[in-house]
Scaffold this motif. Structure first.
Motif, PDB file in Angstrom:
ATOM      1  N   VAL A 634       0.838  -1.196   0.000  1.00  0.00           N
ATOM      2  CA  VAL A 634       0.000   0.000   0.000  1.00  0.00           C
ATOM      3  C   VAL A 634       0.876   1.251   0.000  1.00  0.00           C
ATOM      4  CG1 VAL A 634      -1.573   1.314   1.432  1.00  0.00           C
ATOM      5  CG2 VAL A 634      -2.026  -1.077   0.992  1.00  0.00           C
ATOM      6  N   VAL A 635       1.928   1.224   0.816  1.00  0.00           N
ATOM      7  CA  VAL A 635       2.823   2.389   0.849  1.00  0.00           C
ATOM      8  C   VAL A 635       3.435   2.631  -0.526  1.00  0.00           C
ATOM      9  CG1 VAL A 635       4.999   3.234   1.763  1.00  0.00           C
ATOM     10  CG2 VAL A 635       3.328   2.199   3.292  1.00  0.00           C
ATOM     11  N   PHE A 636       3.937   1.560  -1.148  1.00  0.00           N
ATOM     12  CA  PHE A 636       4.542   1.697  -2.476  1.00  0.00           C
ATOM     13  C   PHE A 636       3.523   2.205  -3.481  1.00  0.00           C
ATOM     14  CE2 PHE A 636       8.278  -0.065  -0.972  1.00  0.00           C
ATOM     15  CZ  PHE A 636       9.207  -0.263  -1.974  1.00  0.00           C
ATOM     16  N   SER A 637       2.309   1.657  -3.375  1.00  0.00           N
ATOM     17  CA  SER A 637       1.284   2.009  -4.347  1.00  0.00           C
ATOM     18  C   SER A 637       0.900   3.479  -4.210  1.00  0.00           C
ATOM     19  CB  SER A 637       0.071   1.120  -4.130  1.00  0.00           C
ATOM     20  OG  SER A 637      -0.896   1.408  -5.065  1.00  0.00           O
ATOM     21  N   VAL A 638       0.780   3.921  -2.957  1.00  0.00           N
ATOM     22  CA  VAL A 638       0.432   5.325  -2.739  1.00  0.00           C
ATOM     23  C   VAL A 638       1.557   6.220  -3.263  1.00  0.00           C
ATOM     24  CG1 VAL A 638       0.079   7.052  -0.967  1.00  0.00           C
ATOM     25  CG2 VAL A 638      -1.092   4.883  -0.806  1.00  0.00           C
ATOM     26  N   GLY A 639       2.793   5.805  -2.975  1.00  0.00           N
ATOM     27  CA  GLY A 639       3.931   6.565  -3.498  1.00  0.00           C
ATOM     28  C   GLY A 639       3.892   6.620  -5.010  1.00  0.00           C
ATOM     29  N   ARG A 640       3.586   5.484  -5.591  1.00  0.00           N
ATOM     30  CA  ARG A 640       3.529   5.399  -7.059  1.00  0.00           C
ATOM     31  C   ARG A 640       2.432   6.312  -7.591  1.00  0.00           C
ATOM     32  NH1 ARG A 640       6.307   4.442 -11.383  1.00  0.00           N
ATOM     33  NH2 ARG A 640       5.218   3.386 -13.059  1.00  0.00           N
TER      34      ARG A 640
END
Length: 1760
Positions: A634-640
């Motif tokens: 989720v963190v990576f996705s939000v960053g993305r």
């Protein structure tokens, strides 16, 4: 060489040049040959007969006349490769000279080869090989479209070159890869001369056949490229044509791409041979189909079906006995495989010279050739093989952690702590654990891979090597233990050194086994250089490379996940576990004794408990990883999403105020436009079109539209100016959107998505006439096409309470209002035209006149009005019409873009709108095709035919591909044809059907699998262009999304192809990059259900389909293609099609195509800026059926070879991405449910300790207080702390399921909305649903891995507002979840009685939700009247089906659930009632033995041990208890014996009385009722007797009941699994048993054995029936509590549907007669219900109250 200009030549051999040199570029003589024929009048009198067929391309009757004015608008500047291609008159040979059918391939564009010549190539091939004429025409059209599509954006020469490179010879052509993988270059190079026996067939290892480096692979690749480079364009085209003709008629052989490559190669070699060139006679049509394809097809069909009495019947075989498409295909991968192809006379095909192989193919006996290359056996060992690295990373590390933290367990008996050497060594055993897992995986792999093949050798090597490592990692421990145990311990340091060395070897082993794929150890199948691995590398392991940044992200993600996980697990799980271990490891229980076992069992109760706690901790260790994975993804996705610019926190007002600029910059191909048009003018046309399309769909009212359009205003100086809509200017004020859109409406959602999607980076679009052609393909089986009036305004049944139209009106009230206003305007106009009403009457008419409009949308029932209402409703339900009208927006979008970007065209037609429209139509038709594959079209009923015809008339460009059947002469199989029609096809006067454009015979019935993929495959030959969008028949599309089509197609990275030749010496370097195979897009769920379930399901889709897909696609882990995705058609079709089709195995057909593409080197992208709508029915039952389907499909995937390849060949970071993205989710669900069950058992055991032992008092520091030592107390306080911690862990695992959705909302909509949605979910009890659906998922997978086919009882569709009766819900969910929930409730009850801690409330909550979730989410479950009527229905359901067959009865449900194990008798009778049963194979006995015999016995043992421990202490009088085993045996086996006795008596009674009472229909029911009642009596009285024996002690009684249930369950399962033969398909035996009439039941010779079998069945059935009866009542009692709350129905509906009480759906209206009936039923059954419930309750309550008064003295009882 002959000179082509010499006039007609003698028709000898037109290719007079010597065979072999590839320069026969001489098309003239062939032409003349055909011209001579054509005078006699062949079907192809016109040379362009293929193209101009039926004036299809321009079906406008006027087109022939004023073609002059069509000319002269060709002055557009293009990129240099695109010459002018506007429609100038070509003097083309056919009548309507307005436009060339393939404009980019027209004579003035320096085409390398003219259309007529291409046609001749096709005719020539057709005559040489005997292809069908229609197939030839179809493939010609197909090829011309491909060339046209490519040539419109590059030079025609380059178009042909790249097409040939993609099909035959380029870097990424599947044919070239196969050619080298199967080592055919050696075959062709060696030839027959030196080497008649072809020794090369033993896979070349190194220097076997090398001569002077000529056969070295690199030089071979170079020679290949040179050969391709030197080919003439004519030959290139001929090769493509031949490949397409082979592919176009291959039918189901299209699923085996390498087999097709082989056929093509044989055909190509044959064509180039002199004998083919010299044969002048055309062979007969259909020869290829009959001799080449048909035998292969027959083999495929006979694997799954056999012919019984002229009908095809499914064979009862599981996947590991069927040679499926993949097995057939893999034969062609290896030279050894090709060597197995033998003719009837046992010569090998490879021994014949290549040129003669094609002729001999028809003589191959395929049934001798194929074999299984991978066994898809049903077993959980697949999880071990495919995911061995996951198990190693968890179990081995868990061992390291735990062994280090539990020194007391392995300390020698007389000391407190073990020696250092022993500590090192015991911890080091983790390495041995890892090696053991590898060993088991290797053994399991032997089961799945045939040893005949060349991969068994490395398995043996690996096995031996692993044994050595096992000795290294495990052996030293034995040595050290031996040294330590000697009486005089040594002082030497050797054991310590050995231990330390062992520890480090173990660490290394664990790391190696945990990180390296097993397919790469000992013989590298992925990157090894040996030719023997080449094929499996090419087809299963050519994973596309990741860019450096993506690879870094991928490795970072997994380092973070596992870093956090190992740290957190160590501190939270393991180190906190060390104090309970220290306390428990050495404790033995004193003072207990058992009559039979002495104190052997009971003194070890504490170690038993500790073992279960270890298992519990391990499961939590697994669950932790998933928790961290979700958090970090989720963190990576939000960053993305921030880096893509997709978030709400990009300032919102800019999104709308900059929208016009963005439309101009990103959607329009403005690079080549002249500057004389202002951007504003162009943007206004696009924007107005979008707004008006929304108005037409009734999303916007007229007042909204006015505020949203660009208006033309007269300026002060007399010039007209464009005013931008206030909407774009007025965005400063935040949320003032309500003035522009209806609040929270569809329009607002669509426009805001459109606006925010344009903030991301989009690929540059090409001009419309340069864009590639693409096709949308929809498979349609029997989904609704258009709703009929009757379906809209009638209620389905009594339970629905509402008509469809009313339901839709409530959901879309704004849109309904707009629709009604629209209709009134229409009706007003038509009335005014008739002149029926004068103006005065108009005013007089009151509002009453408008009522019909608001109720049903029309006033006069003339078809045009009713049709409007039907369409309005169809566009809001899941219909095909919705899909078609949505997808046809592409056509609108292309016309719109073409018009906006080419103002010159508009001005040129100067007001002649008809011509302009025709020009736009032409372009749209050229660039976009829409095909629906309706396999059942020829079998449609009248209504469906009318609806399909309506579609064709509304959208004439839509094409329908269907199966046409021609019944052959008696006894022969019918012939089937793939047939294509569209709205332009003429209607045949005689039959009234449309005349097909193409009608291509198939080798046989194409539907061999689950249907969908076969349906797609039969229609795939009718796609045109370069890309395919695959759409399901429940999707939708919007105009503003369709405008982005050119951007999306740009994602395939084929817009700016290098102008180098792909075969040139240096040019081929520019074609290195892996092709993009699939571009995924977002789905928006337009669930027609508002309310909690819809929201959960939509949220699930939102997170899986968008959030995780975004992160996964970035790090190269997106495998799944969902249904709005775009495919690179050429890539997919040359690699086995767009979906796999083996029946059962490929249940989720689309995922397999994704994995296939991924393994063969295709990239899979995900685009964020495009979305399609998708419908789901979101009632409780349908969601769970859907989840069951997904779970079952996942089980099938676990068996599949794709998972095996991915799991054993991917590098670790990509493997983990694949695992946690796909199967990990489901395995996590299984583990979550296991964690609950194991935790229950742990609680039970700790409860027994707490109940029976004295627990020491401790002070606040946790030290034991003094003065208790003598009393023999046990210090178990740390254990209770551990329990609390466990509960928190399990709670977190469940809770994290809500995290992604919350964060997604947070990013896309802002904090307020996110908190609101989360709060709504919790108030609507979403967590209950989560627990329940987790259980459904895990149960579906496990039962699939054990038994195969999913058998689930349909819950019926209908809306989400339909109330489903109690008995249906019970029968659907008892097996998957209610039984398990009830067993755990009992254990939890015991735990709560024994150790009560407040934390247990959470568990009560989750276990209860397993039992009552289905009822809780059932609409109107708690309305009192319905509740009582349900009770009546439940009683009737329990008791019917004994004298007559009933579809829904308890007996039917019970039978269905046991057939999973017994299977059915082989097909004997074609009885209609047998459709219920479904033909699913019987489960294999191995699976049954484990899951149905061993496992239940183990569970029963666990509970018996606990019960015996409790009874092993002296009772309150201080005397020893009698043996608990005997007591348990009597009480648990007693009822079964009682049932057997009752049944035997009744059997003889009915046998003698039955024939006498022949006339009395209810005799059987009466007998059954007596038996059931006695069984119930038996079970109840045995329980009371047991409780009396326990001296009314509640907790002991509960523990006893738990044990009894476990034992009875084990006995029943064993009886069913071991003693029952297969089931008949009908239930005659049941009725025979009760009525006593065994004759005339069509039982045949089994009439004697059947009563014995039925006796066993009935014994089991009696126990099951009585327990179901009691369970049903317990559930009803639990559900009674809420029924009594006032206004509960209103509250409950508000919770389910999120509607205010005023908006809710009305109660049903009943007639007075019905009301009276219902009132009487309710009174009667309420009384009955109260009586039964109070009776059952009193059995428990009375003894509990009067426990001291009730005492009996019986000597027998003392001894039990």
């Amino acid at each position: 060489m002959a000179n082509p200009a010499q006039g007609p030549q003698p028709p000898s051999n037109p290719f007079s040049n010597p065979y072999g040199q590839q320069n026969f570029y001489q098309q003239q003589p062939i032409r003349q040959e055909y011209d001579n024929e054509s005078e006699i009048g062949t079907p192809y009198a016109s040379t362009t007969g293929l193209a101009a067929n039926q004036q299809y391309y321009d079906s406008n009757p006027f087109s022939g006349r004023d073609s002059a004015s069509d000319a002269g608008h060709g002055s557009r500047s293009y990129a240099p490769s695109i010459n002018s291609q506007a429609s100038q008159p070509y003097g083309s040979p056919f009548a309507d000279s307005a436009s060339h059918p393939y404009p980019a391939w027209s004579p003035e564009r320096q085409i390398p080869i003219s259309m007529e010549e291409i046609e001749d190539i096709f005719l020539d091939l057709t005559q040489k090989f005997g292809f069908q004429r229609d197939s030839m025409r179809n493939m010609f059209d197909f090829l011309m479209h491909s060339l046209d599509s490519r040539a419109s954006r590059m030079s025609p020469n380059q178009a042909l070159l790249t097409l040939h490179a993609d099909y035959i010879g380029g870097q990424h052509a599947n044919y070239r890869k196969w050619y080298f993988a199967a080592q055919l270059n050696l075959d062709d190079a060696v030839g027959q001369t030196q080497n008649p026996g072809l020794q090369r067939l033993r896979s070349v290892r190194g220097g076997a056949v090398k001569t002077a480096g000529s056969k070295h692979l690199d030089s071979a690749l170079n020679r290949w490229r040179n050969a391709m480079n030197n080919m003439s364009q004519y030959d290139r085209l001929r090769q493509i044509a031949l490949y397409l003709l082979c592919w176009g008629e291959a039918g189901n052989v299209r699923f085996v791409p390498e087999c097709l490559c082989f056929i093509f190669k044989c055909a190509d070699d044959y064509y180039r041979s002199p004998e083919c060139q010299n044969s002048m006679e055309p062979v007969q049509e259909g020869l290829y189909l009959q001799t080449i394809i048909k035998p292969l097809y027959t083999f495929m069909r006979d694997q799954g079906y056999e012919v019984v009495e002229g009908k095809f019947v499914r064979r009862e075989r599981d996947h590991d006995q069927i040679i499926g498409y993949d097995d057939i295909n893999q034969l062609f991968w290896y030279p050894e495989g090709l060597a197995r192809i033998v003719l009837e006379n046992n010569t090998r095909l490879v021994d014949i010279s290549p040129a003669k192989r094609y002729v001999n193919l028809r003589r191959v006996d395929w049934s001798k050739v194929f074999f299984k290359t991978y066994f898809e056996k049903r077993s959980t060992a697949h999880l071990l093989v495919n995911f061995n690295r996951v198990w190693i990373l968890h179990i081995a590390i868990y061992w390291f952690y735990t062994a280090f933290n539990s020194p007391k367990v392995y300390a020698p008996a007389n000391t407190q702590f073990p020696s250092p050497a022993m500590t090192w060594s015991a911890t080091a055993l983790g390495g041995a654990v890892a090696t053991m897992i590898m060993l088991l995986a290797t053994i399991a792999e032997f089961m799945y891979i045939p040893t005949t093949w060349n991969n068994a050798s490395h398995l043996t090597t690996r096995f031996i090597f692993l044994l050595v490592i096992l000795a290294l990692t495990g052996g030293p421990t034995v040595y050290i233990a031996y040294v330590e145990s000697r009486p005089n311990p040594t002082t030497s340091q050797i054991p310590l050194i050995v231990g330390i060395v062992q520890f480090f070897i173990s660490i290394v082993a664990t790391i190696v086994f945990g990180l390296f794929p097993s397919g790469r150890m000992f013989g590298d199948r992925v990157a090894g250089k040996s030719r023997k691995y080449m094929a499996s590398q090419t087809f299963t392991a050519s994973y596309p490379e990741l860019t450096r940044s993506a690879r870094t992200a991928s490795i970072m993600l997994w380092l973070l996940v596992f870093g956090c996980k190992f740290a957190e697990s160590y501190f939270f799980l393991t180190s906190s576990f060390s104090s309970p271990i220290a306390v428990m490891a050495r404790t033995t229980v004193q003072g207990c004794n058992d009559k039979i076992f002495g104190n052997a069992l009971c003194s070890n109760q504490v170690p038993f408990t500790l073992t279960i706690m270890y298992i519990m901790d391990l499961i939590l260790f697994f669950l932790d990883t998933y928790l961290w994975y979700i958090i970090w993804v989720v963190v990576f996705s939000v960053g993305r999403s921030f880096s893509l610019g997709l978030s709400i926190w990009t300032p919102w007002k800019d999104v709308f105020s900059r929208l016009p600029k963005r439309i101009y910059a990103k959607l329009l191909a403005t690079a080549e436009m002249e500057v004389k048009y202002k951007p504003k003018v162009l943007v206004s046309q696009i924007w107005n079109a979008i707004i008006i399309s929304m108005y037409r769909e009734h999303l916007l009212g007229i007042d909204h539209v006015q505020r949203l359009l660009y208006h033309q205003v007269d300026g002060p100086d007399g010039r007209r100016t464009l005013n931008a809509p206030p909407f774009f200017l007025n965005q400063k004020g935040g949320n003032s959107n309500n003035t522009f859109f209806p609040a929270n409406g569809e329009a607002e959602r669509r426009i805001s998505f459109f606006a925010s999607s344009l903030t991301t980076a989009l690929p540059e679009p090409l001009p419309v006439d340069a864009m590639p052609t693409f096709t949308v393909l929809v498979p349609h089986y029997s989904e609704k096409i258009l709703l009929s009036l009757r379906e809209i305004i009638r209620e389905e049944d009594q339970n629905t309470r509402v008509t469809l139209l009313e339901y839709l009106k409530q959901l879309h009230s704004v849109e309904w209002d707009n629709f009604v206003k629209d209709t009134k305007i229409l009706a007003g106009e038509s009335e005014a035209l008739d002149g029926t009403s004068s103006i005065n009457e108009k005013h007089a008419s009151s509002k009453a006149d408008d009522l019909p409009f608001y109720c049903i949308g029309f006033k006069t029932s003339s078809p045009e009005y009713t049709l409007r209402t039907r369409i309005w409703a169809s566009l809001r339900a899941q219909t095909l019409y919705r899909t078609v009208s949505g997808m046809m927006n592409y056509s609108k979008a292309i016309k719109l873009l073409y018009r906006v970007e080419n103002p010159a065209i508009v001005s040129m037609f100067g007001g002649n709108t008809e011509k302009l429209e025709r020009e736009l139509e032409r372009m749209a038709r050229r660039k976009f095709k829409f095909a629906i594959s309706m396999q059942r079209f020829s079998k449609f009923n009248k209504e469906e035919q009318e609806n399909a015809e309506f579609l064709l008339r509304a959208y004439p460009d839509m094409q329908i591909a269907y199966l046409d059947e021609e019944v052959g002469p008696k006894g022969s199989e019918p012939r089937l044809f793939s047939t294509l029609i569209d709205g332009h096809s003429e209607i045949d006067e005689v039959t009234g059907k449309r005349k097909p454009k193409f009608r291509i015979e198939l080798p046989g019935n194409p539907i061999l699998g689950d249907g969908k993929s076969d349906n797609q495959n039969h229609a795939i030959i009718f796609y045109r262009g370069e890309y395919l969008q695959l759409i399901d028949a429940n999707q939708d599309n919007y105009l503003e999304e369709c405008l982005k089509i050119r951007n999306i197609l740009g994602e395939f990275e084929e817009y700016s192809i290098s102008s180098q030749s792909p075969y040139a010496q240096w040019g081929h370097k520019e074609f290195k990059k892996s092709p993009v195979a699939i571009v995924g897009t977002r789905e928006y769920i337009f669930s027609e259900n508002i309310g909690v379930l819809g929201d959960i399901a939509a949220g699930k889709e939102q997170t899986f389909g968008t959030m995780t897909a975004r992160a996964l696609a970035w790090i190269g882990g997106k495998l799944h293609y969902g249904h709005p995705d775009f495919l690179n058609a050429l890539f997919m079709t040359t690699r086995g099609g767009v979906s796999k089709a083996q029946k059962g195995l490929h249940l989720n057909e689309d995922i397999f195509a994704g994995m296939n593409a991924f393994g063969r080197g295709g990239r899979i992208k995900h685009s964020e800026y495009y979305q399609c709508g998708k419908g789901r029915d979101l009632g409780f039952g349908t969601i769970l059926n859907f989840q069951t389907k997904i779970g079952t499909g996942m089980g099938e995937q676990m068996l599949s070879r794709e998972y095996y390849y991915l799991g054993t060949q991917l590098p670790i970071d990509r493997f983990l991405t694949f695992y946690y993205g796909h199967p990990g989710f489901h395995i996590n669900n299984i583990l979550v449910i296991y964690s609950i069950q194991v935790f229950m058992v742990t609680l039970l055991y700790i409860g027994t300790l707490n109940k029976q032992l004295a627990i020491c008092q401790v002070d606040s520091q946790g030290n034991v207080l003094g003065g208790q030592q003598g009393s023999g107390c046990y210090n178990l306080i740390p254990v209770f702390d551990w329990i609390r911690r466990c509960i928190v862990s399990i709670f977190l695992v469940f809770f994290v399921a809500f995290l992604p959705l919350f964060l997604q909302e947070l990013v896309e909509r802002g904090t307020g909305k996110a908190l609101l949605r989360l709060g709504k979910h919790f108030l609507s009890l979403a967590p209950i649903f989560e627990v329940f659906s987790t259980q459904i998922y895990s149960q579906a997978i496990l039962s699939n891995l054990t038994f195969g086919g999913a058998r689930y009882i349909a819950t019926g569709r209908g809306f989400a507002t339909t109330r489903i009766s109690f008995s249906i819900l019970y029968s659907r969910f008892a097996g998957p979840s209610i039984y398990m929930g009830m067993r755990n409730l009992l254990i939890l009850l015991y735990a709560s009685l024994a150790i009560w801690i407040p934390y247990l409330i959470y568990f009560w909550f989750s276990v209860l939700s397993l039992c009552i979730a289905p009822f809780l989410f059932n609409p109107h479950q708690f309305s009192f009247a319905d509740f009582i009527i349900d009770y009546r229905e439940f009683l009737r359901w329990m008791s019917r089906g004994n004298s007559r067959t009933k579809a829904s009865s308890w007996y039917g449900y019970c039978r269905l659930s046991r057939t999973m194990i017994t299977g059915y008798k082989k097909k004997k009778l074609g009885h209609p009632s047998e459709k219920l049963s479904g033909d699913l194979p019987r489960a294999p006995w191995r699976a049954v033995v484990f899951s149905e015999v061993i496992w239940p016995i183990c569970l029963a043992t666990i509970f018996i041990v606990a019960y015996m421990f409790v009874k092993s202490f002296p009772n309150h009088n201080g005397e020893q208890n009698p043996s608990p085993l005997i007591r348990i045996a009597v009480v648990s086996i007693g009822p079964i014996v009682w049932n057997a006795a009752v049944l035997l008596t009744l059997f003889f009674v009915s046998l003698f009385l039955g024939p006498m009472f022949d006339k009395w229909a209810r005799f059987a029911s009466v007998m059954a009722a007596i038996a059931h009642f006695l069984a119930l009596l038996g079970i109840v009285s045995f329980f009371e007797f047991f409780w009396f024996l326990e001296l009314w002690d509640a907790s002991h009684a509960v523990l006893g009941v738990i044990t009894i249930v476990a034992i009875q369950r084990a006995i029943q399962k064993i009886l069913i699994a071991v003693f029952l033969s297969r089931e008949f398909k009908h239930d005659e035996t049941n009725r025979a048993w009760w009525s006593g009439k065994w004759y005339g039941r069509r039982l045949g010779h089994s009439a004697m054995s059947q009563p014995a079998r039925e006796f066993i069945v009935k014994i089991v059935e009696m126990s099951l029936w009585s327990s179901d009866f009691l369970l049903g009542h317990i559930l009803l009692m639990i559900l009674t509590a809420p029924v009594l709350i006032p206004f509960i129905d209103k509250l409950h509906s508000t919770m389910l549907f999120w509607l205010r009480p005023s908006k809710q759906i009305r109660a049903p209206l009943y007639s007075t007669k019905q009301k009276r009936q219902r009132r009487w039923i309710i009174i009667k059954y309420t009384l009955l219900y109260i009586v039964v419930v109070s009776g059952l309750a009193s059995l428990i309550v009375l003894p509990a109250i009067f426990r001291n008064e009730i005492t009996f003295h019986c000597t027998l009882c003392q001894n039990i």
